[in-house]
Design a protein around this motif. Structure first.
Motif, PDB file in Angstrom:
ATOM      1  N   GLU A 150      -1.181 -10.642  -3.170  1.00 17.92           N
ATOM      2  CA  GLU A 150       0.002  -9.800  -3.339  1.00 17.92           C
ATOM      3  C   GLU A 150      -0.366  -8.325  -3.151  1.00 17.92           C
ATOM      4  O   GLU A 150       0.331  -7.577  -2.472  1.00 17.92           O
ATOM      5  CB  GLU A 150       0.607 -10.044  -4.727  1.00 17.92           C
ATOM      6  N   ALA A 151      -1.488  -7.897  -3.742  1.00 18.85           N
ATOM      7  CA  ALA A 151      -1.938  -6.514  -3.562  1.00 18.85           C
ATOM      8  C   ALA A 151      -2.258  -6.254  -2.100  1.00 18.85           C
ATOM      9  O   ALA A 151      -1.931  -5.191  -1.547  1.00 18.85           O
ATOM     10  CB  ALA A 151      -3.159  -6.241  -4.444  1.00 18.85           C
ATOM     11  N   TRP A 177      -4.369  -6.821 -10.165  1.00 18.63           N
ATOM     12  CA  TRP A 177      -4.920  -6.236  -8.941  1.00 18.63           C
ATOM     13  C   TRP A 177      -4.163  -4.965  -8.577  1.00 18.63           C
ATOM     14  O   TRP A 177      -2.960  -4.859  -8.803  1.00 18.63           O
ATOM     15  CB  TRP A 177      -4.815  -7.230  -7.789  1.00 18.63           C
ATOM     16  N   ASP A 178      -4.881  -4.004  -7.996  1.00 18.45           N
ATOM     17  CA  ASP A 178      -4.314  -2.757  -7.494  1.00 18.45           C
ATOM     18  C   ASP A 178      -5.023  -2.412  -6.208  1.00 18.45           C
ATOM     19  O   ASP A 178      -5.989  -3.066  -5.836  1.00 18.45           O
ATOM     20  CB  ASP A 178      -4.509  -1.630  -8.514  1.00 18.45           C
ATOM     21  N   TRP A 179      -4.579  -1.369  -5.532  1.00 18.85           N
ATOM     22  CA  TRP A 179      -5.234  -0.988  -4.282  1.00 18.85           C
ATOM     23  C   TRP A 179      -5.174   0.513  -4.061  1.00 18.85           C
ATOM     24  O   TRP A 179      -4.318   1.206  -4.598  1.00 18.85           O
ATOM     25  CB  TRP A 179      -4.627  -1.726  -3.094  1.00 18.85           C
ATOM     26  N   THR A 180      -6.129   0.988  -3.276  1.00 18.91           N
ATOM     27  CA  THR A 180      -6.185   2.371  -2.816  1.00 18.91           C
ATOM     28  C   THR A 180      -6.410   2.305  -1.316  1.00 18.91           C
ATOM     29  O   THR A 180      -7.275   1.554  -0.856  1.00 18.91           O
ATOM     30  CB  THR A 180      -7.363   3.127  -3.469  1.00 18.91           C
ATOM     31  N   GLU A 216       2.419   3.777  -8.158  1.00 20.26           N
ATOM     32  CA  GLU A 216       3.872   3.629  -8.329  1.00 20.26           C
ATOM     33  C   GLU A 216       4.268   2.178  -8.605  1.00 20.26           C
ATOM     34  O   GLU A 216       5.181   1.902  -9.342  1.00 20.26           O
ATOM     35  CB  GLU A 216       4.625   4.112  -7.073  1.00 20.26           C
ATOM     36  N   GLY A 217       3.575   1.241  -7.959  1.00 18.97           N
ATOM     37  CA  GLY A 217       3.913  -0.173  -8.125  1.00 18.97           C
ATOM     38  C   GLY A 217       3.267  -0.743  -9.373  1.00 18.97           C
ATOM     39  O   GLY A 217       2.307  -0.210  -9.899  1.00 18.97           O
ATOM     40  N   ALA A 218       3.823  -1.838  -9.834  1.00 19.41           N
ATOM     41  CA  ALA A 218       3.223  -2.526 -10.980  1.00 19.41           C
ATOM     42  C   ALA A 218       1.942  -3.197 -10.508  1.00 19.41           C
ATOM     43  O   ALA A 218       1.808  -3.529  -9.340  1.00 19.41           O
ATOM     44  CB  ALA A 218       4.199  -3.562 -11.520  1.00 19.41           C
ATOM     45  N   PRO A 219       0.986  -3.424 -11.392  1.00 16.61           N
ATOM     46  CA  PRO A 219      -0.207  -4.164 -10.976  1.00 16.61           C
ATOM     47  C   PRO A 219       0.213  -5.539 -10.456  1.00 16.61           C
ATOM     48  O   PRO A 219       1.193  -6.113 -10.916  1.00 16.61           O
ATOM     49  CB  PRO A 219      -1.016  -4.298 -12.264  1.00 16.61           C
ATOM     50  N   GLU A 235      -8.885  -0.586  -0.324  1.00 17.09           N
ATOM     51  CA  GLU A 235      -9.779  -1.293  -1.242  1.00 17.09           C
ATOM     52  C   GLU A 235      -8.920  -1.947  -2.312  1.00 17.09           C
ATOM     53  O   GLU A 235      -8.120  -1.285  -2.973  1.00 17.09           O
ATOM     54  CB  GLU A 235     -10.784  -0.344  -1.880  1.00 17.09           C
ATOM     55  N   LEU A 236      -9.097  -3.243  -2.474  1.00 15.40           N
ATOM     56  CA  LEU A 236      -8.386  -3.999  -3.504  1.00 15.40           C
ATOM     57  C   LEU A 236      -9.318  -4.105  -4.702  1.00 15.40           C
ATOM     58  O   LEU A 236     -10.486  -4.459  -4.549  1.00 15.40           O
ATOM     59  CB  LEU A 236      -8.023  -5.390  -3.003  1.00 15.40           C
TER      60      LEU A 236
END
Length: 179
Positions: free
Chosen positions: A159-160, A134-137, A150-153, A125-126
């Motif tokens: 990109e995410a 943006w981030d993701w799980t 761990e990663g930057a937004p 899920e973005l």
């Protein structure tokens, strides 16, 4: 908040301050237009002097409009609504929106900023944060879950999605493990 009214004394002080600021500008404009020294502006005909003063007021008016837009945008950036801006300016909410269309940012619709990615037997899920990042799980086909803390937004959804896709590929089931 109501439209502020000023006292006669405040009006007199404001008039004096505005004229004090205007006179050097009117003299400079007149001097540039005629080539005459600024200190001789008042030696011209009354019509020419009045037109020079009017031209200076036009410059001041433009600057007041620019500074007014900046003040409205600043108020909007701190959370003021168009209704509040309109009340202060003595106009309707719609009038304020028309006058300063970019002063108040509208929240993105609830559905915007979310999407699901399904690849290699897993899903991710973005999610877009209020800041726009943006981030993701994700959960891989092998059952491994990860929230990308761990990663930057990421600046864009693409990109995410690329990082989430790499995770899903890494956690795909091998051909001999698939049901």
């Amino acid at each position: 908040m109501t439209v502020p009214e000023i006292t006669p004394e405040e009006q007199a002080e404001l008039d004096k301050a505005l004229y004090d600021a205007l006179n050097p500008l009117a003299s400079a404009l007149r001097s540039r237009e005629t080539g005459a020294p600024a200190n001789r502006m008042w030696d011209a005909s009354p019509v020419e002097v009045a037109l020079s003063v009017l031209a200076a007021w036009k410059v001041v008016d433009g600057e007041v409009k620019r500074l007014t837009e900046r003040a409205a945008a600043t108020a909007g950036s701190y959370g003021a609504s168009y209704e509040q801006l309109g009340t202060v300016w003595g106009i309707t909410r719609q009038g304020a929106r028309k006058k300063w269309p970019d002063a108040v940012s509208r929240p993105a619709p609830a559905t915007a900023g979310k999407s699901t990615l399904a690849l290699f037997g897993g899903t991710a899920e973005l999610v877009q944060s209020p800041s726009g990042a943006w981030d993701w799980t994700g959960r891989g086909a092998d059952g491994v879950s990860r929230t990308d803390v761990e990663g930057a937004p990421y600046v864009t959804a693409e990109e995410a999605a690329a990082h989430a896709g790499a995770f899903l590929k890494e956690h795909a089931l091998a051909i001999d493990e698939q049901p």
